[in-house]
Write an enzyme that holds these catalytic residues in place. Structure first.
Site, mmCIF file in Angstrom:
data_model
loop_
_atom_site.group_PDB
_atom_site.id
_atom_site.type_symbol
_atom_site.label_atom_id
_atom_site.label_comp_id
_atom_site.label_asym_id
_atom_site.label_seq_id
_atom_site.Cartn_x
_atom_site.Cartn_y
_atom_site.Cartn_z
ATOM 1 N N ASP A 105 0.602 -1.236 -0.020
ATOM 2 C CA ASP A 105 0.138 -0.080 0.025
ATOM 3 C C ASP A 105 0.821 1.109 -0.042
ATOM 4 O O ASP A 105 1.727 1.429 0.930
ATOM 5 C CB ASP A 105 -0.880 -0.061 1.297
ATOM 6 C CG ASP A 105 -1.937 1.086 1.257
ATOM 7 O OD1 ASP A 105 -2.952 1.321 0.783
ATOM 8 O OD2 ASP A 105 -1.393 2.303 1.885
ATOM 9 N N TYR B 276 3.165 9.624 -0.553
ATOM 10 C CA TYR B 276 4.337 9.028 0.281
ATOM 11 C C TYR B 276 5.694 9.192 -0.241
ATOM 12 O O TYR B 276 6.694 9.160 0.397
ATOM 13 C CB TYR B 276 3.984 7.594 0.302
ATOM 14 C CG TYR B 276 2.848 7.119 1.117
ATOM 15 C CD1 TYR B 276 1.863 8.401 1.764
ATOM 16 C CD2 TYR B 276 2.398 5.782 1.173
ATOM 17 C CE1 TYR B 276 0.817 7.544 2.378
ATOM 18 C CE2 TYR B 276 1.071 5.667 1.864
ATOM 19 C CZ TYR B 276 0.387 6.451 2.480
ATOM 20 O OH TYR B 276 -0.612 6.019 3.118
ATOM 21 N N LYS C 238 -2.617 5.762 -4.503
ATOM 22 C CA LYS C 238 -3.661 6.759 -4.134
ATOM 23 C C LYS C 238 -3.471 7.949 -4.796
ATOM 24 O O LYS C 238 -2.263 8.361 -4.840
ATOM 25 C CB LYS C 238 -3.784 6.771 -2.586
ATOM 26 C CG LYS C 238 -3.782 5.795 -1.923
ATOM 27 C CD LYS C 238 -4.047 5.919 -0.283
ATOM 28 C CE LYS C 238 -3.608 4.612 0.572
ATOM 29 N NZ LYS C 238 -2.358 4.571 0.854
ATOM 30 N N HIS D 234 -7.467 9.517 -1.941
ATOM 31 C CA HIS D 234 -6.665 9.498 -0.634
ATOM 32 C C HIS D 234 -7.675 10.170 0.450
ATOM 33 O O HIS D 234 -7.770 9.812 1.365
ATOM 34 C CB HIS D 234 -5.549 10.213 -0.834
ATOM 35 C CG HIS D 234 -4.486 9.737 0.154
ATOM 36 N ND1 HIS D 234 -2.972 9.600 -0.114
ATOM 37 C CD2 HIS D 234 -4.611 9.388 1.483
ATOM 38 C CE1 HIS D 234 -2.451 9.137 0.803
ATOM 39 N NE2 HIS D 234 -3.292 8.947 1.901
#
Ligand SMILES: NC(=O)c1ccc[n+]([C@@H]2O[C@H](COP(=O)([O-])OP(=O)(O)OC[C@H]3O[C@@H](n4cnc5c(N)ncnc54)[C@H](OP(=O)(O)O)[C@@H]3O)[C@@H](O)[C@H]2O)c1
Length: 284
Positions: A44, A49, A74, A107
């Site tokens: 994930d 990120y 996402k 998200h």
């Protein structure tokens, strides 16, 4: 390893590996490869990120066939809207060095999410994304999306752990055949959760660690759990939950621990929404 079947027939591992806050590229690559070697099949990540490229490298380094893996990424808040979402998906695929995603999630429920959903539906129909869903949607956000979506979301990824079990949302999702995927499944590692005496007692009975009991509880509640760790021994032990089963009585003990207390932001908080919409990220 257990799998759940999403309502579009796609199989999703019940336990995955989260990579938020593993920003160092070498560490991320190594960690992802280690997790896959230890048995995880779901990774994930998210554009925000800042580690999609390293995740792609880790996947390659693992040596496991692409079709055995389940890769989720996402859409970030600033990329919402029909055109921007198409660009964002292409960017994610390029950074991960993949030609399809197993799952793509919005998200946060902010910005032009309906425009984004249309783009996600197109990629779904083209087979470039196998399953589409959302994160951090409240029941009201879900209702608004379900009204207009022609491809229904199959997952809502939300904060969920024993002290914040999302019972109301969980029931709503179940009614609509949508899986809850638990982020911060270990309560972000906070020690008063991991050393809670009720977990310790159950853990001692099975010769397990409290984190393993919590992850087992998620899976038996039919939630997908995506714990993060950058510590090799924890990566391994968090995946070692397939050789014991919690009794209904133990499940009920854990259900009773719920205090409905979030550790993180409330998606319905307008100040939080405003701060997310104002954040600027320009180097995914
Ligand atoms: N959609 C969203 O908005 C959203 C938001 C947050 C998170 N997520 C996803 O959910 C994933 C997991 O969430 P999270 O990272 O917030 O929380 P988490 O997985 O509940 O906890 C991670 C923390 O717990 C520690 N930890 C892991 N295993 C442990 C163990 N066995 N014993 C003791 N400590 C342990 C880790 O430390 P070490 O790394 O030092 O081992 C880390 O500090 C993220 O990586 C991300 O993929 C999604």
């Amino acid at each position: 390893m257990n799998y759940f079947t999403l309502k579009n027939g796609v199989k999703i591992p019940a336990l995955g590996f989260g990579v938020w806050q593993i920003t160092d590229a070498e560490l991320c690559k190594k960690t992802v490869a280690t997790a896959i070697k230890d048995g995880y099949r779901l990774i994930d990540t998210a554009a925000v990120y800042m580690n999609e490229r390293a995740v792609g490298e880790g996947i390659k380094a693992s040596g496991i066939n692409r079709d055995e893996l389940f890769i989720t990424s996402k859409l970030w808040v600033q990329d919402t809207g029909y055109e921007k979402t198409k660009k964002a998906i292409e960017g994610t695929l390029e950074r991960l060095q993949l030609d399809y995603l197993d799952m793509y999630l919005q998200h946060w429920p902010y910005g032009d999410n309906i425009g984004s959903w249309k783009a996600m539906e197109e990629y779904y129909h083209q087979g470039k994304i196998k399953a589409i869903g959302v994160c951090n949607y409240t029941i009201q956000h879900m209702k608004d999306l379900l009204e207009v979506a022609s491809v229904k979301p199959v997952v809502n990824q939300v904060e969920c752990h024993p002290i914040f079990q999302q019972k109301e949302l969980r029931a709503y999702l179940k009614e609509n055949d949508i899986y809850l995927e638990a982020w911060s499944p270990l309560g972000h590692g906070v020690q008063d959760l991991l050393s809670h005496p009720q977990f310790q007692q159950i853990a001692d009975k099975y010769g397990k660690e409290t984190a393993q009991v919590i992850l087992r509880w998620h899976v038996q509640e039919e939630a997908i759990a995506i714990p993060k760790s950058a510590t090799p021994s924890r990566i391994k032990s968090n995946f070692d939950i397939w050789d014991f089963e919690l009794s209904e009585q133990e499940m009920n003990v854990i259900r009773s621990i719920d205090t409905n207390q979030r550790l993180s932001a409330d998606p319905a908080d307008k100040e939080w929404e405003k701060s997310m919409l104002e954040r600027v990220f320009d180097h995914f």
